[in-house]
Design a protein around this motif. Structure first.
Motif, PDB file in Angstrom:
ATOM      1  N   ASN A 286       0.872  -1.082  -0.052  1.00 24.86           N
ATOM      2  CA  ASN A 286       0.274  -0.097   0.016  1.00 24.86           C
ATOM      3  C   ASN A 286       0.949   1.239   0.148  1.00 24.86           C
ATOM      4  OD1 ASN A 286      -2.962  -0.701   0.053  1.00 24.86           O
ATOM      5  ND2 ASN A 286      -2.242  -1.956   1.625  1.00 24.86           N
ATOM      6  N   LEU A 287       1.927   1.227   0.679  1.00 19.86           N
ATOM      7  CA  LEU A 287       2.926   2.185   0.593  1.00 19.86           C
ATOM      8  C   LEU A 287       3.543   2.575  -0.884  1.00 19.86           C
ATOM      9  CD1 LEU A 287       4.953   2.013   3.824  1.00 19.86           C
ATOM     10  CD2 LEU A 287       3.348   3.659   3.463  1.00 19.86           C
ATOM     11  N   CYS A 288       3.651   1.571  -1.415  1.00 15.36           N
ATOM     12  CA  CYS A 288       4.197   1.573  -2.939  1.00 15.36           C
ATOM     13  C   CYS A 288       2.951   2.306  -3.904  1.00 15.36           C
ATOM     14  CB  CYS A 288       4.517   0.267  -3.589  1.00 15.36           C
ATOM     15  SG  CYS A 288       6.019  -0.404  -2.754  1.00 15.36           S
TER      16      CYS A 288
ATOM     17  N   LEU B 195       0.843   4.462  -2.829  1.00 16.25           N
ATOM     18  CA  LEU B 195       0.836   5.802  -2.373  1.00 16.25           C
ATOM     19  C   LEU B 195       1.896   6.680  -2.949  1.00 16.25           C
ATOM     20  CD1 LEU B 195      -0.403   8.014  -0.515  1.00 16.25           C
ATOM     21  CD2 LEU B 195       1.075   7.071   1.463  1.00 16.25           C
ATOM     22  N   PHE B 196       3.177   5.890  -2.837  1.00 13.88           N
ATOM     23  CA  PHE B 196       4.235   6.829  -3.381  1.00 13.88           C
ATOM     24  C   PHE B 196       4.521   6.800  -4.879  1.00 13.88           C
ATOM     25  CE2 PHE B 196       5.921   6.001   1.087  1.00 13.88           C
ATOM     26  CZ  PHE B 196       5.917   7.402   1.382  1.00 13.88           C
TER      27      PHE B 196
END
Length: 490
Positions: free
Chosen positions: A201-203, A205-206
């Protein structure tokens, strides 16, 4: 409350949630110039008043889709309503533009919780024979909110001030919270024991954030600048790592095995392309009338009504037709109607344009999207196992919202990309923009370019929608329904 009446009452609960979230987003489409003027925001800050909410909604929808499968839908839905209502109140108290942007990010979390759980709640409650009608009503409510949002927002700003485009959400939210507490039944999650894919999920987002940032700033400062290159590189690197990671993690954010089914894959891809092409139409038309025709917010709200009027008219019609015709046919026909509308907008968004043709173009875009959305959503939700409906709907909603956020950034970039530096901020200034007739011609060229590109995207969506495997879709739906309702027809 008996089991027979529960689906109808549940639909009233989800309708209030959809109404709340959609009103908030659609009202800002006509309010952006007023917010820009109040906070003295530049083009980048103006962009991110909209994009911050859209970006985080897109990412969080996927997270919350998985959470709803693990922990159940009632608690998360109620949490979303409560958070959204509280933050709506706080947004109206923002002392500066970046406080507002941060609050919009928090508000996105509440909106994502509501959106993620709406369609699975409906799908779980209704039988297959009634599901098309129920989803059609859901789309109808969203369309009505899109219709009312610009009108209510434009009127409140015209009569009061910008704060009320957030504060009018509060009473709706309070009613929705109370009604949801009364009606919704606790339903345990079906995937207990699974975990959230934090890295994945961070991937998202960024990676998505980098792309949106590049689009939002590229048309302002130029494409060969360091910020744009960094944003584009983030999208490529995080996107590639995300695909690699999701193949190896035990509990992925996106179950890529679902895409082995061609119908599921084509339905989701056409969802993304339709959203990418359609989502910024109301915003662009609102800005067009404010900059070119110097219309006030309330009058502009009237001008953008045809999009949502088209969706409202289409929703009950397609709810009825979904039981008679295939999703492939209805979805493809709907996208074809939208493409005609986009072409009309491409031709007629200039300084001497007829408002009648602009209205007809908007209506066809809205009507076509209304025809497309219900059968396409039904196709996605019924071609996955019951225990993965939350994930499937989270993915569908994420792709739809990802299309929205990219569409907003991309279309505004297209409009500003053909303008000289001194005109770029004028797009966001509305009636306050000081432009000459020659400037208006340049600005009109930007709007026409944006609609031309969106026409091409809609044509691509038509081709993708047509590629779905109709026979396999019917077989899967029949198998799933026989499992869910084994006594049906006896």
């Amino acid at each position: 409350m008996n089991n027979k009446s529960y689906p109808i009452h549940l639909l009233s609960v989800t309708s209030l949630g959809v109404l709340l979230v959609t009103l908030n987003l659609s009202s800002l489409n006509v309010a952006l110039p007023e917010l820009t003027a109040h906070f003295k925001a530049d083009a980048l800050e103006s962009n991110w008043i909209l994009l911050s909410y859209m970006l985080f909604t897109s990412v969080l929808i996927l997270v919350f889709g998985k959470l709803s499968d693990i922990y159940g839908r009632r608690t998360l839905y109620l949490t979303g309503l409560i958070l959204f209502t509280i933050v709506s109140l706080l947004c109206g108290l923002s002392p500066n533009v970046w406080t507002l942007i941060i609050l919009r990010i928090i508000q996105a979390a509440g909106g994502a919780l509501v959106i993620t759980n709406t369609t699975p709640l409906i799908t779980d409650a209704f039988k297959q024979k009634d599901l098309g009608t129920a989803l059609g009503i859901n789309v109808l409510v969203a369309s009505a909110a899109q219709l009312l949002g610009p009108v209510v927002g434009g009127y409140l700003i015209y009569m009061l001030d910008w704060r009320w485009i957030f504060w009018f959400n509060v009473p709706i939210g309070l009613i929705g919270i109370i009604w949801a507490f009364i009606i919704l039944r606790p339903v345990p999650g079906k995937l207990r024991g699974e975990k959230i894919d934090v890295i994945g999920n961070l991937c998202i987002l960024f990676g998505l954030g980098g792309l949106v940032f590049a689009f939002s700033i590229g048309g302002i400062i130029g494409w060969n600048t360091i910020p744009v290159i960094v944003g584009g590189s983030m999208f490529v690197l995080f996107g590639a790592y995300f695909i690699w990671w999701e193949q190896r993690v035990k509990y992925p954010s996106i179950d890529f095995t679902l895409f082995r089914d061609r119908t599921f894959a084509m339905a989701n891809l056409s969802t993304f392309l339709n959203s990418l092409a359609r989502s910024s139409v109301v915003l662009l038309i609102a800005l067009f009338y404010q900059v070119i025709y110097k219309e006030n917010t309330f009058t502009v709200a009237i001008h953008v009504l045809p999009v949502t009027v088209g969706m409202i008219i289409a929703s009950p019609i397609v709810g009825f037709l979904s039981g008679k015709y295939s999703t492939k046919l209805l979805s493809t026909v709907g996208l074809s109607i939208s493409a005609i509308g986009m072409l009309l907008l491409t031709i007629h968004t200039h300084a001497e344009a007829s408002t009648v043709w602009i209205g007809i173009g908007q209506f066809l875009v809205g009507f076509g999207s209304g025809v497309f959305m219900t059968p396409n959503t039904k196709s996605i939700m019924l071609t996955v196992p019951v225990e993965k409906r939350g994930m499937a709907n989270g993915l569908r909603s994420m792709l739809q919202n990802m299309g929205t956020v990219i569409s907003t950034a991309f279309s505004l970039m297209l409009v500003t990309s053909v303008l000289p530096p001194f005109l770029k901020d004028s797009i966001y200034q509305g009636v306050n923009a000081r432009v000459t007739e020659a400037d208006m011609s340049l600005i009109s060229n930007g709007f026409q370019l944006a609609f031309a590109v969106m026409t091409i995207l809609t044509l691509l969506a038509i081709a993708i929608s047509f590629l779905r495997d109709e026979k396999r879709e019917e077989m899967i739906i029949g198998t799933i329904q026989a499992t869910i309702h084994p006594t049906k027809g006896r």
